[in-house]
Design an enzyme around this catalytic site. Sequence first.
Site, PDB file in Angstrom:
ATOM      1  CE  LYS A   1      17.606  65.650  63.874  1.00 24.52           C
ATOM      2  NZ  LYS A   1      17.208  64.966  63.081  1.00 24.52           N
TER       3      LYS A   1
ATOM      4  CE  LYS B   1      20.665  61.687  70.127  1.00 23.32           C
ATOM      5  NZ  LYS B   1      19.801  60.862  69.358  1.00 23.32           N
TER       6      LYS B   1
ATOM      7  CE  LYS C   1      25.175  60.150  61.641  1.00 21.95           C
ATOM      8  NZ  LYS C   1      24.182  59.945  61.233  1.00 21.95           N
TER       9      LYS C   1
END
Length: 326
Positions: free
Chosen positions: A111, A192, A195
């Site tokens: 991130k 993966k 969202k």
Amino acid sequence: MKRVFSGVQPTGNIHLGNYLGALKQFVELQEDHECIYCIVDEHAITVPQNPKELKEHILDVAALYLAIGVDPKKAIVFVQSQVAGHAELGWILNCCANTGELFRMTQFKAKSNGKESVGAGLLTYPVLMAADILLYDTDIVPVGNDQKQHIELTRDLAIRVNNRYKDTFVVPDGRFMKAGARIMALDDPTSKMSKSAENIHSRISLLDEPSKIKKSIMKATTDSDGIIKYDLENKPGVSNLLSIYSVLSGKTIEDLEKEYEGKGYGDFKKDLVVVVTEALAPIKERFEEIRHSKELIEILEDGARRADEIAKKTMKRVRDNFGLGI
Ligand code: AMP
Ligand code: TRP
């Protein structure tokens, strides 16, 4: 009875990965465990949020918990920021964590990668997650595979505190699904399902319309050899679709391989569209019923009260053991 705790962030589209990796376990576990399910809104603000949207998303996730079958008579459902112990224990555990172990977290690395400025909350986020879990003397934490490292850190922190101070925390275990623990993106089976991916066809959200579900599945990346077989290494796309099919239909992967022997990807995908659509339809229906109801607010208020009762007891023990207060 063993105690279960888990949480989901209130950030938009809850997808099939969240459902098969984590949420589905919530429903199974509530039958014979003392379950506490949280909407972790304090985690969501590790990145900037629009306050109005955040409030909506909190209620969306709460309604989805109920829509998939979490029963507020059997489980506590509540919003993290309504119980003060999370932030308080988060601070105390920050003082027990090492910056080195936090910089090593793969999710932090991913991130923060390439960013000029990174919020401190993004670094200490796993410590808040540890606080969530340890605050309730949790035995079992049902989550997807991507949380394994965070669970390890939680265990390390609990053991460290227990060694340094008096026995303070229960050391929890993660619980991961055999199939479903890592659902991959439909457009790129090497990453993966998430969202935040830009391509909406990379995921199936639990509230997607049937036409969108159909489009996303029919477009899903497979391979060119036309054989329906589970082979993660060489056929990640087909294997991912087989996992989804298997978990939602209850058929084993081997049975599905037999059923589709000699058939093409087109037929397989068409059937999968039906399986997914039928599994999600009742969830969507229940969600619409409850999302704007007074009942939802009452459930969350009652949940926060019950969670706070447990949290207060733990915090008293923590303050005593650390020598905090008078
Ligand atoms: P999050 O959306 O990050 O709050 O995740 C909520 C839960 O869903 C966590 O337990 C995650 O581990 C799980 N999860 C998220 N993405 C996936 C995925 N692609 N496959 C399986 N589980 C997932
Ligand atoms: N970090 C988890 C995620 O991103 C969400 C979470 C926060 C959580 N606190 C938790 C999960 C406590 C389980 C237990 O998916």
